[in-house]
Motif scaffolding. Structure first.
Motif, mmCIF file in Angstrom:
data_model
loop_
_atom_site.group_PDB
_atom_site.id
_atom_site.type_symbol
_atom_site.label_atom_id
_atom_site.label_comp_id
_atom_site.label_asym_id
_atom_site.label_seq_id
_atom_site.Cartn_x
_atom_site.Cartn_y
_atom_site.Cartn_z
ATOM 1 N N ARG A 103 0.806 -1.220 0.000
ATOM 2 C CA ARG A 103 0.000 0.000 0.000
ATOM 3 C C ARG A 103 0.840 1.271 0.000
ATOM 4 O O ARG A 103 0.400 2.289 -0.515
ATOM 5 C CB ARG A 103 -0.955 0.006 1.189
ATOM 6 C CG ARG A 103 -2.156 -0.870 0.943
ATOM 7 C CD ARG A 103 -3.220 -0.597 1.933
ATOM 8 N NE ARG A 103 -3.088 -1.504 3.067
ATOM 9 C CZ ARG A 103 -3.846 -1.450 4.131
ATOM 10 N NH1 ARG A 103 -4.774 -0.526 4.256
ATOM 11 N NH2 ARG A 103 -3.692 -2.319 5.102
ATOM 12 N N TRP A 106 1.221 2.497 -3.467
ATOM 13 C CA TRP A 106 0.024 2.844 -4.240
ATOM 14 C C TRP A 106 -0.076 4.345 -4.445
ATOM 15 O O TRP A 106 0.298 5.142 -3.590
ATOM 16 C CB TRP A 106 -1.221 2.357 -3.526
ATOM 17 C CG TRP A 106 -1.370 0.866 -3.441
ATOM 18 C CD1 TRP A 106 -0.501 -0.085 -3.887
ATOM 19 C CD2 TRP A 106 -2.447 0.165 -2.846
ATOM 20 N NE1 TRP A 106 -0.981 -1.328 -3.608
ATOM 21 C CE2 TRP A 106 -2.171 -1.211 -2.967
ATOM 22 C CE3 TRP A 106 -3.620 0.559 -2.217
ATOM 23 C CZ2 TRP A 106 -3.038 -2.192 -2.486
ATOM 24 C CZ3 TRP A 106 -4.484 -0.413 -1.737
ATOM 25 C CH2 TRP A 106 -4.198 -1.776 -1.875
ATOM 26 N N GLY A 107 -0.598 4.722 -5.597
ATOM 27 C CA GLY A 107 -0.863 6.120 -5.883
ATOM 28 C C GLY A 107 0.377 6.945 -6.201
ATOM 29 O O GLY A 107 0.290 8.166 -6.318
ATOM 30 N N THR A 112 2.821 1.745 -12.793
ATOM 31 C CA THR A 112 2.922 2.178 -14.186
ATOM 32 C C THR A 112 4.384 2.288 -14.616
ATOM 33 O O THR A 112 4.749 1.868 -15.719
ATOM 34 C CB THR A 112 2.199 3.526 -14.372
ATOM 35 O OG1 THR A 112 0.836 3.382 -13.957
ATOM 36 C CG2 THR A 112 2.241 3.977 -15.816
ATOM 37 N N ASN A 139 -11.670 -4.157 -10.512
ATOM 38 C CA ASN A 139 -10.399 -3.645 -10.007
ATOM 39 C C ASN A 139 -9.964 -2.443 -10.864
ATOM 40 O O ASN A 139 -9.074 -2.525 -11.696
ATOM 41 C CB ASN A 139 -9.335 -4.738 -10.010
ATOM 42 C CG ASN A 139 -8.083 -4.334 -9.285
ATOM 43 O OD1 ASN A 139 -7.871 -3.168 -8.963
ATOM 44 N ND2 ASN A 139 -7.216 -5.309 -9.040
ATOM 45 N N THR A 140 -10.602 -1.318 -10.613
ATOM 46 C CA THR A 140 -10.387 -0.139 -11.449
ATOM 47 C C THR A 140 -8.963 0.399 -11.359
ATOM 48 O O THR A 140 -8.435 0.904 -12.350
ATOM 49 C CB THR A 140 -11.381 0.980 -11.094
ATOM 50 O OG1 THR A 140 -11.286 1.267 -9.693
ATOM 51 C CG2 THR A 140 -12.805 0.556 -11.436
ATOM 52 N N ARG A 141 -8.314 0.298 -10.210
ATOM 53 C CA ARG A 141 -6.937 0.805 -10.088
ATOM 54 C C ARG A 141 -5.987 0.009 -10.973
ATOM 55 O O ARG A 141 -5.131 0.575 -11.658
ATOM 56 C CB ARG A 141 -6.474 0.776 -8.635
ATOM 57 C CG ARG A 141 -7.112 1.871 -7.806
ATOM 58 C CD ARG A 141 -6.601 1.838 -6.405
ATOM 59 N NE ARG A 141 -7.199 0.676 -5.731
ATOM 60 C CZ ARG A 141 -7.165 0.471 -4.438
ATOM 61 N NH1 ARG A 141 -6.548 1.299 -3.649
ATOM 62 N NH2 ARG A 141 -7.749 -0.575 -3.920
ATOM 63 N N SER A 142 -6.114 -1.309 -10.968
ATOM 64 C CA SER A 142 -5.249 -2.139 -11.798
ATOM 65 C C SER A 142 -5.545 -1.910 -13.275
ATOM 66 O O SER A 142 -4.621 -1.847 -14.100
ATOM 67 C CB SER A 142 -5.420 -3.613 -11.432
ATOM 68 O OG SER A 142 -4.473 -4.397 -12.106
ATOM 69 N N ARG A 144 -6.538 0.808 -14.605
ATOM 70 C CA ARG A 144 -5.976 2.111 -14.962
ATOM 71 C C ARG A 144 -4.467 1.996 -15.205
ATOM 72 O O ARG A 144 -3.935 2.619 -16.130
ATOM 73 C CB ARG A 144 -6.279 3.132 -13.868
ATOM 74 C CG ARG A 144 -5.818 4.515 -14.204
ATOM 75 C CD ARG A 144 -6.628 5.107 -15.364
ATOM 76 N NE ARG A 144 -6.054 6.408 -15.726
ATOM 77 C CZ ARG A 144 -5.705 6.764 -16.948
ATOM 78 N NH1 ARG A 144 -5.893 5.953 -17.948
ATOM 79 N NH2 ARG A 144 -5.186 7.949 -17.174
ATOM 80 N N VAL A 145 -3.778 1.190 -14.396
ATOM 81 C CA VAL A 145 -2.344 0.977 -14.615
ATOM 82 C C VAL A 145 -2.121 0.344 -15.988
ATOM 83 O O VAL A 145 -1.228 0.756 -16.734
ATOM 84 C CB VAL A 145 -1.728 0.107 -13.495
ATOM 85 C CG1 VAL A 145 -0.322 -0.352 -13.863
ATOM 86 C CG2 VAL A 145 -1.729 0.858 -12.171
#
Length: 186
Positions: A103, A106-107, A112, A139-142, A144-145
């Motif tokens: 974590r 993350w962000g 990326t 899993n929107t974060r993954s 997006r990556v």
């Protein structure tokens, strides 16, 4: 520990048995494992007997690993891992891209950055023709990556979940990037 590649902020290196504690901590964070197994903890025994042998496997087509420990380049802190693994043992043509970061990473763009560096190395040095990646549809974060790394949505599909977890009812998604598309985008 041999280094596979470095970026501005990351070092991707081979795993060793000494990484067991890092892997236990990573796989026992419920948020990290939310889209993998619903957030259930992974035992040290499972890490040693199942996970670590997979991470230490050399692939014949490269004579190298398909999973790389990620460290912060400035501090040496373990951040997680990246997968860039040939789907066929004797052919580097199609590889699967994946990542599992703690974590704290993350962000910050680490997923990326590492993914982009692996894709570049794959297309310029390793004979890769197609990179594929998948995750749960929710899993929107993954996702997006994957998109920020240049991959495009291919399809939705129903995953084979032995134990359904929250969100698995929405299925999975596959993304891809071909060498031709990558070259055209440069």
């Amino acid at each position: 520990m041999p280094v596979f590649l470095e970026t501005d902020r990351l070092v991707l290196r081979e795993f060793t048995a000494a990484d067991t504690d890092h892997l236990v901590a990573l796989d026992n964070d419920p948020e990290v494992m939310r889209f993998i197994n619903g957030g259930r903890p992974t035992s040290r025994e499972a890490i040693q007997e199942r996970t670590l042998p997979r991470l230490l496997l050399d692939h014949p087509c490269w004579g190298a690993r398909g999973y790389w420990a990620a460290q912060d380049r400035a501090t040496g802190t373990f951040l997680g891992w990246f997968e860039f693994r040939p789907l066929q043992p004797h052919s580097p043509a199609v590889v699967e891209l994946g990542y599992r970061l703690n974590r704290e990473a993350w962000g910050r763009g680490c997923a990326t950055e590492g993914s982009g560096a692996l894709i570049h190395k794959g297309f310029t040095e390793l004979g890769v023709e197609r990179v594929t990646a998948n995750t749960m549809a929710v899993n929107t974060r993954s996702r997006r990556v994957m998109e920020k790394s240049g991959l495009s949505f291919v399809r939705n599909f129903a995953g084979d979940w032995p134990d359904a977890i929250e969100g698995s009812e929405h299925g999975e998604v596959e993304y891809e990037l071909t060498r031709t598309a990558w070259e055209q985008s440069r």
